[in-house]
Design a protein around this motif. Structure first.
Motif, short mmCIF file in Angstrom:
data_model
loop_
_atom_site.label_atom_id
_atom_site.label_comp_id
_atom_site.label_asym_id
_atom_site.label_seq_id
_atom_site.Cartn_x
_atom_site.Cartn_y
_atom_site.Cartn_z
N ASP A 59 87.19 99.08 51.57
CA ASP A 59 88.44 99.84 51.44
C ASP A 59 88.19 101.19 50.77
O ASP A 59 88.79 102.20 51.16
CB ASP A 59 89.47 99.04 50.64
N LYS A 84 93.23 104.01 59.58
CA LYS A 84 93.81 102.67 59.62
C LYS A 84 93.74 102.10 61.03
O LYS A 84 93.37 100.93 61.23
CB LYS A 84 95.26 102.70 59.14
N GLU A 85 94.06 102.90 62.03
CA GLU A 85 93.98 102.42 63.41
C GLU A 85 92.54 102.18 63.83
O GLU A 85 92.24 101.19 64.51
CB GLU A 85 94.65 103.44 64.34
N TRP A 86 91.64 103.07 63.42
CA TRP A 86 90.21 102.90 63.71
C TRP A 86 89.70 101.58 63.13
O TRP A 86 88.96 100.85 63.78
CB TRP A 86 89.45 104.08 63.15
N GLU A 87 90.11 101.26 61.92
CA GLU A 87 89.65 100.03 61.28
C GLU A 87 90.21 98.78 61.94
O GLU A 87 89.63 97.70 61.80
CB GLU A 87 90.05 100.04 59.80
N SER A 88 91.32 98.91 62.65
CA SER A 88 91.90 97.74 63.31
C SER A 88 91.09 97.34 64.55
O SER A 88 91.22 96.22 65.05
CB SER A 88 93.35 98.02 63.71
N TYR A 89 90.26 98.25 65.04
CA TYR A 89 89.40 97.96 66.18
C TYR A 89 88.07 97.41 65.66
O TYR A 89 87.34 98.10 64.96
CB TYR A 89 89.16 99.23 67.01
N ARG A 90 87.77 96.14 65.99
CA ARG A 90 86.58 95.49 65.43
C ARG A 90 85.50 95.23 66.48
O ARG A 90 84.55 94.49 66.21
CB ARG A 90 86.95 94.17 64.73
N ASP A 124 85.05 90.14 59.42
CA ASP A 124 84.67 90.53 60.78
C ASP A 124 84.12 89.34 61.56
O ASP A 124 84.43 89.16 62.75
CB ASP A 124 83.64 91.65 60.75
N THR A 127 86.96 87.27 62.66
CA THR A 127 87.71 87.95 63.72
C THR A 127 86.99 87.84 65.06
O THR A 127 87.62 87.65 66.11
CB THR A 127 87.90 89.44 63.36
#
Length: 205
Positions: A59, A84-90, A124, A127
């Motif tokens: 973070d 934030k959106e970039w981090e949602s893509y794993r 990760d 996920t």
């Protein structure tokens, strides 16, 4: 002649986990960021190193990335939303390599995940559905030592209970492959699914 490998170490990012650059470029476009700016901000070694050796959290790393983008754009809210959106893509898992990992373990070959990662790694793995796919997970932020340090590879071999000359390491980074070889491991640079036949042969699968 080197003895046959009896254990396998696999890298995560760029090897077992694939990132689609178009997804990331789409996020940049949606937030009016310059193409490639997220990667440049995130991978700057002065920002990345503290995160992958555990000196800062994932973070905190994200906050540093957002602050850099805010300096570039003059819009902190836009930068924070993009990160934030970039981090949602794993990313996604390379299915052929995962199948090989399962095949190797079924044949009695120990398999470890060897990655330079932040403290987000366990999340990760959940996920991506990879939590139970390894005999050992060697995370640089837990060790406080990154690849390609010889101490990293030494710790990885200990985690697998296998001497270096019996371990095959697979990574997409030439620098990390050379580092593994210098530490006494066999190593192969991953270029894509076409490498699977070589890895199977090296493991006598």
């Amino acid at each position: 002649m080197r003895p046959k490998a009896t254990a396998l170490l696999v890298d995560l990012d760029g090897t077992l986990r694939r990132w689609d650059p178009e997804v990331i470029h789409g996020i940049e476009a949606a937030h009016d960021l310059k193409r490639g700016s997220l990667y440049v901000a995130a991978m700057d070694w002065s920002r990345l190193m503290p995160a992958i050796i555990g000196d800062i959290t994932h973070d905190e790393w994200a906050e540093v990335i957002a602050a850099d983008l805010a300096d570039q754009t003059g819009d902190p809210d836009r930068a924070a939303a993009a990160v934030k959106e970039w981090e949602s893509y794993r990313g996604t898992v390379e299915p052929g390599l995962l199948e090989l990992i399962r095949e190797a373990r079924a044949a009695g070959i120990k398999v470890g995940l060897a990655t330079n990662a932040t403290d987000l790694l366990d999340t990760d793995l959940r996920t991506l559905g990879l939590t139970d796919e390894f005999d050992a997970v060697i995370n640089s932020s837990d060790l406080h030592i990154p690849k390609p340090a010889p101490e990293y590879f030494g710790a990885a071999c200990l985690a697998l209970g296998t001497p270096p000359n019996r371990v095959l390491f697979v990574d997409d980074s030439a620098r990390f492959v050379y580092g593994a070889r210098a530490a006494g491991l066999s190593a192969h640079r991953w270029t894509g699914p076409s490498d699977l036949s070589y890895i199977r042969a090296a493991l006598d699968l």
